[in-house]
Design a protein around this motif. Structure first.
Motif, PDB file in Angstrom:
ATOM      1  N   LEU A   1      -1.254   3.724  13.293  1.00 51.15           N
ATOM      2  CA  LEU A   1      -1.711   2.464  12.700  1.00 51.15           C
ATOM      3  C   LEU A   1      -1.530   1.264  13.624  1.00 51.15           C
ATOM      4  N   GLY A   2      -0.872   1.486  14.762  1.00 50.10           N
ATOM      5  CA  GLY A   2      -0.653   0.384  15.693  1.00 50.10           C
ATOM      6  C   GLY A   2       0.285  -0.674  15.142  1.00 50.10           C
ATOM      7  N   ARG A   3       1.253  -0.249  14.354  1.00 51.88           N
ATOM      8  CA  ARG A   3       2.237  -1.143  13.747  1.00 51.88           C
ATOM      9  C   ARG A   3       3.626  -0.654  14.104  1.00 51.88           C
TER      10      ARG A   3
ATOM     11  N   ALA B   1      -8.831   7.534  -7.724  1.00 52.17           N
ATOM     12  CA  ALA B   1      -9.136   6.245  -8.347  1.00 52.17           C
ATOM     13  C   ALA B   1      -7.980   5.265  -8.176  1.00 52.17           C
ATOM     14  N   ALA B   2      -6.753   5.743  -8.350  1.00 56.82           N
ATOM     15  CA  ALA B   2      -5.587   4.873  -8.181  1.00 56.82           C
ATOM     16  C   ALA B   2      -5.476   4.402  -6.737  1.00 56.82           C
ATOM     17  N   LEU B   3      -5.746   5.281  -5.791  1.00 57.32           N
ATOM     18  CA  LEU B   3      -5.674   4.896  -4.379  1.00 57.32           C
ATOM     19  C   LEU B   3      -6.633   3.755  -4.041  1.00 57.32           C
ATOM     20  N   GLN B   4      -7.735   3.666  -4.739  1.00 59.17           N
ATOM     21  CA  GLN B   4      -8.713   2.608  -4.474  1.00 59.17           C
ATOM     22  C   GLN B   4      -8.166   1.227  -4.814  1.00 59.17           C
ATOM     23  N   HIS B   5      -7.093   1.182  -5.600  1.00 55.00           N
ATOM     24  CA  HIS B   5      -6.467  -0.088  -5.970  1.00 55.00           C
ATOM     25  C   HIS B   5      -5.375  -0.512  -4.990  1.00 55.00           C
ATOM     26  N   VAL B   6      -5.150   0.311  -3.979  1.00 56.96           N
ATOM     27  CA  VAL B   6      -4.135   0.017  -2.957  1.00 56.96           C
ATOM     28  C   VAL B   6      -4.879  -0.493  -1.717  1.00 56.96           C
ATOM     29  N   PRO B   7      -4.448  -1.636  -1.157  1.00 59.02           N
ATOM     30  CA  PRO B   7      -5.107  -2.151   0.045  1.00 59.02           C
ATOM     31  C   PRO B   7      -5.104  -1.115   1.184  1.00 59.02           C
ATOM     32  N   LEU B   8      -6.042  -1.266   2.102  1.00 58.48           N
ATOM     33  CA  LEU B   8      -6.300  -0.264   3.126  1.00 58.48           C
ATOM     34  C   LEU B   8      -5.068   0.147   3.940  1.00 58.48           C
ATOM     35  N   LEU B   9      -4.350  -0.790   4.552  1.00 59.60           N
ATOM     36  CA  LEU B   9      -3.220  -0.402   5.414  1.00 59.60           C
ATOM     37  C   LEU B   9      -2.102   0.298   4.636  1.00 59.60           C
ATOM     38  N   PRO B  10      -1.676  -0.230   3.488  1.00 56.94           N
ATOM     39  CA  PRO B  10      -0.673   0.517   2.721  1.00 56.94           C
ATOM     40  C   PRO B  10      -1.177   1.903   2.301  1.00 56.94           C
ATOM     41  N   ARG B  11      -2.460   1.985   1.947  1.00 48.33           N
ATOM     42  CA  ARG B  11      -3.044   3.270   1.546  1.00 48.33           C
ATOM     43  C   ARG B  11      -2.990   4.273   2.699  1.00 48.33           C
ATOM     44  N   LEU B  12      -3.399   3.830   3.890  1.00 50.19           N
ATOM     45  CA  LEU B  12      -3.373   4.722   5.053  1.00 50.19           C
ATOM     46  C   LEU B  12      -1.952   5.155   5.399  1.00 50.19           C
ATOM     47  N   ALA B  13      -1.026   4.211   5.396  1.00 46.19           N
ATOM     48  CA  ALA B  13       0.367   4.537   5.705  1.00 46.19           C
ATOM     49  C   ALA B  13       0.918   5.546   4.695  1.00 46.19           C
TER      50      ALA B  13
ATOM     51  N   ILE C   1       7.599   0.470  13.178  1.00 46.38           N
ATOM     52  CA  ILE C   1       8.147   1.348  12.141  1.00 46.38           C
ATOM     53  C   ILE C   1       8.547   0.571  10.896  1.00 46.38           C
ATOM     54  N   ALA C   2       9.186  -0.573  11.065  1.00 48.39           N
ATOM     55  CA  ALA C   2       9.609  -1.370   9.900  1.00 48.39           C
ATOM     56  C   ALA C   2       8.406  -1.794   9.057  1.00 48.39           C
ATOM     57  N   THR C   3       7.350  -2.188   9.717  1.00 49.88           N
ATOM     58  CA  THR C   3       6.136  -2.590   9.000  1.00 49.88           C
ATOM     59  C   THR C   3       5.550  -1.408   8.245  1.00 49.88           C
ATOM     60  N   CYS C   4       5.543  -0.248   8.874  1.00 53.31           N
ATOM     61  CA  CYS C   4       5.003   0.941   8.206  1.00 53.31           C
ATOM     62  C   CYS C   4       5.830   1.324   6.991  1.00 53.31           C
ATOM     63  N   ARG C   5       7.137   1.217   7.111  1.00 59.98           N
ATOM     64  CA  ARG C   5       7.987   1.492   5.938  1.00 59.98           C
ATOM     65  C   ARG C   5       7.667   0.528   4.800  1.00 59.98           C
TER      66      ARG C   5
ATOM     67  N   PRO D   1       5.592  12.055  10.395  1.00 58.92           N
ATOM     68  CA  PRO D   1       6.820  11.271  10.569  1.00 58.92           C
ATOM     69  C   PRO D   1       6.492   9.790  10.756  1.00 58.92           C
ATOM     70  N   ILE D   2       7.423   8.944  10.381  1.00 54.99           N
ATOM     71  CA  ILE D   2       7.191   7.499  10.386  1.00 54.99           C
ATOM     72  C   ILE D   2       6.804   6.976  11.771  1.00 54.99           C
ATOM     73  N   ASP D   3       7.368   7.547  12.835  1.00 54.01           N
ATOM     74  CA  ASP D   3       7.004   7.074  14.170  1.00 54.01           C
ATOM     75  C   ASP D   3       5.557   7.404  14.508  1.00 54.01           C
ATOM     76  N   GLU D   4       5.066   8.535  14.019  1.00 50.60           N
ATOM     77  CA  GLU D   4       3.658   8.884  14.234  1.00 50.60           C
ATOM     78  C   GLU D   4       2.746   7.981  13.403  1.00 50.60           C
ATOM     79  N   VAL D   5       3.150   7.693  12.177  1.00 54.42           N
ATOM     80  CA  VAL D   5       2.391   6.772  11.326  1.00 54.42           C
ATOM     81  C   VAL D   5       2.271   5.419  12.026  1.00 54.42           C
ATOM     82  N   ALA D   6       3.394   4.938  12.553  1.00 52.44           N
ATOM     83  CA  ALA D   6       3.405   3.648  13.256  1.00 52.44           C
ATOM     84  C   ALA D   6       2.464   3.674  14.452  1.00 52.44           C
ATOM     85  N   HIS D   7       2.507   4.747  15.207  1.00 53.28           N
ATOM     86  CA  HIS D   7       1.633   4.872  16.377  1.00 53.28           C
ATOM     87  C   HIS D   7       0.155   4.885  15.959  1.00 53.28           C
TER      88      HIS D   7
END
Length: 89
Positions: free
Chosen positions: A59-61, A29-41, A63-67, A51-57
């Motif tokens: 999400l197509g963003r 329920a709490a996750l539903q209050h988080v926008p999609l991209l932050p939730r996925l990251a 590393i700084a944006t993913c952090r 790892p953050i580099d895989e998350v970035a890959h």
């Protein structure tokens, strides 16, 4: 077995609620209050341990944006928890 536990691999049906169901439902329920991209990251990084580099890959963003996305999700979840969505008897 209830539907919630049936969706969770490795969760045995004990025939009674040991509190895990409530925690899982509140987390979802709490996750539903988080926008999609932050939730996925957040899910990829903090829940699935990617790892953050895989998350970035994924999400197509960059590393700084993913952090930043992960930090935003954490902040929102903490605020929700502090605002009454946390532990209660």
């Amino acid at each position: 077995m209830d539907t919630l536990n049936a969706m969770q691999p490795g969760f045995a049906d004990t025939g009674h609620d040991n509190g895990c169901d409530r925690v899982w439902v509140e987390f979802q329920a709490a996750l539903q209050h988080v926008p999609l991209l932050p939730r996925l990251a957040f899910l990829l990084s903090d829940v699935l341990g990617k790892p953050i580099d895989e998350v970035a890959h994924l999400l197509g963003r960059d590393i700084a944006t993913c952090r930043q996305l992960i930090g935003d999700a954490r902040t929102r979840l903490r605020a929700l928890h502090a605002g009454g969505h946390g532990d209660h008897p």
